[in-house]
Design a protein around this motif. Sequence first.
Motif, short mmCIF file in Angstrom:
data_model
loop_
_atom_site.label_atom_id
_atom_site.label_comp_id
_atom_site.label_asym_id
_atom_site.label_seq_id
_atom_site.Cartn_x
_atom_site.Cartn_y
_atom_site.Cartn_z
N LEU A 267 0.83 -1.23 -0.11
CA LEU A 267 0.06 -0.11 -0.01
C LEU A 267 0.78 1.05 0.13
O LEU A 267 0.58 2.05 -0.51
N ALA A 268 1.85 1.24 0.90
CA ALA A 268 2.86 2.42 0.80
C ALA A 268 3.46 2.64 -0.51
O ALA A 268 3.51 3.82 -1.05
N THR B 93 5.81 6.21 2.93
CA THR B 93 6.38 5.39 3.47
C THR B 93 5.76 4.47 4.33
O THR B 93 4.56 4.62 4.80
N VAL B 94 6.05 3.35 4.79
CA VAL B 94 5.54 2.40 5.65
C VAL B 94 5.20 2.87 6.84
O VAL B 94 4.00 2.99 7.28
N LYS B 95 6.06 3.93 7.52
CA LYS B 95 5.85 4.65 8.63
C LYS B 95 4.50 5.50 8.59
O LYS B 95 3.53 5.46 9.61
N THR B 96 4.21 6.26 7.57
CA THR B 96 3.05 6.98 7.25
C THR B 96 1.88 6.03 7.33
O THR B 96 0.77 6.54 7.96
N VAL B 97 1.81 5.02 6.41
CA VAL B 97 0.64 4.19 6.63
C VAL B 97 0.47 3.61 8.03
O VAL B 97 -0.88 3.70 8.43
N PHE C 232 1.24 5.08 10.61
CA PHE C 232 0.66 6.24 11.49
C PHE C 232 -1.00 6.62 11.36
O PHE C 232 -1.56 6.75 12.34
N TYR C 233 -1.43 6.57 10.27
CA TYR C 233 -2.79 6.83 9.86
C TYR C 233 -3.45 5.58 10.20
O TYR C 233 -4.84 5.83 10.81
N SER C 234 -3.12 4.29 10.24
CA SER C 234 -3.67 3.13 10.56
C SER C 234 -3.95 3.17 12.03
O SER C 234 -5.01 2.93 12.62
N ASP C 235 -2.92 3.80 12.86
CA ASP C 235 -2.94 3.53 14.33
C ASP C 235 -3.80 4.57 14.74
O ASP C 235 -4.40 4.21 15.94
N ARG C 236 -4.19 5.81 13.95
CA ARG C 236 -5.05 6.44 14.41
C ARG C 236 -6.61 6.50 14.11
O ARG C 236 -7.44 7.19 14.05
N GLY C 237 -6.84 5.15 13.50
CA GLY C 237 -8.12 4.67 12.95
C GLY C 237 -8.50 5.52 11.66
O GLY C 237 -9.74 5.39 11.30
N LEU C 238 -7.76 6.10 10.83
CA LEU C 238 -7.98 6.64 9.56
C LEU C 238 -7.97 5.94 8.44
O LEU C 238 -8.46 6.14 7.41
#
Length: 298
Positions: free
Chosen positions: A12-13, A19-23, A25-31
């Motif tokens: 997906l990234a 970056t994988v970190k960006t994906v 980040f948004y996953s961890d915040r429920g977005l």
Amino acid sequence: MSTDDMWSIGELAEHAGVTVKTVRFYSDRGLLPEAGRSGGGHRRYGPEALDRLRLIRSLRTLDLPVPDVGRVLDQEDALEDLVAAQLRELGSRMAALRWREAALQLLQDCTPEERADRLRLIGAVGTPPSTAALARFWRSWLPPRLPARLTTAIVDQAVPQPPGDPTPEQVLAFARLHAFASGPCPDTGRPVARRPEPDYRPDVLYDGLIEAYALAAPAVRSAHPPREGEALDCFVSAHARARGTHDTPAFRRALGSQLASELRIDDYWRLTAVVTGSPDPTPGATDAWLCAALSGRG
């Protein structure tokens, strides 16, 4: 949806160009909801996650905070309100920057002898500037028994709003207004004809003055010499009715002498005209014109 139709977090990234970190980040915040998990417990996303991730990135480029991004994703009508709020905030920040730019230009263009005084004046005014000191000045200057509706109307008219895109001269004029309004305002400086007295009706006076100023404004705007007429009659009548008396030649002579001896704040109105940059006369300029007409200084 089979696992073959789903992407790993890395895939997906890669598709989104982030970056994988960006994906994560948004996953961890429920977005960015997951479509499932692999047998090893790794996140899996459906193709629709790519569109959602791109939308999230677009919203973030508008500087929307993450919680607001979540609101837009969950509520279809949230974007319009958030965009309007962002525009207001951006407008305020840009106004502050334009004010700061004009203030710096003012300091750059002045002589070394002027710089210290101008820096002191400008430093006393916030960015963006506040009109609170000017409003307090007028509320202390006006009679305490004046009805709230009139006080509000007079303050609104007497307090100039800082221009959104000021010139250096307007910045200096506003800073000088602020210094004037922030100084002491002794009761002896308040006009005698407008101080509260037992039989004095300030509401009658100021209602009449507002009408008289409106009548005189066209002549003042056109630079006509002070003269008798409807505006002056209204002006004198307002003073007379506020004292429970009548407009007579004797009253006009007494009023003219009284007004001529009063302390005026013409500098305030001159600076106000610079700040507003408006061709319309200030209440102070109109009042001065009517006082001159009353005394026959046409």
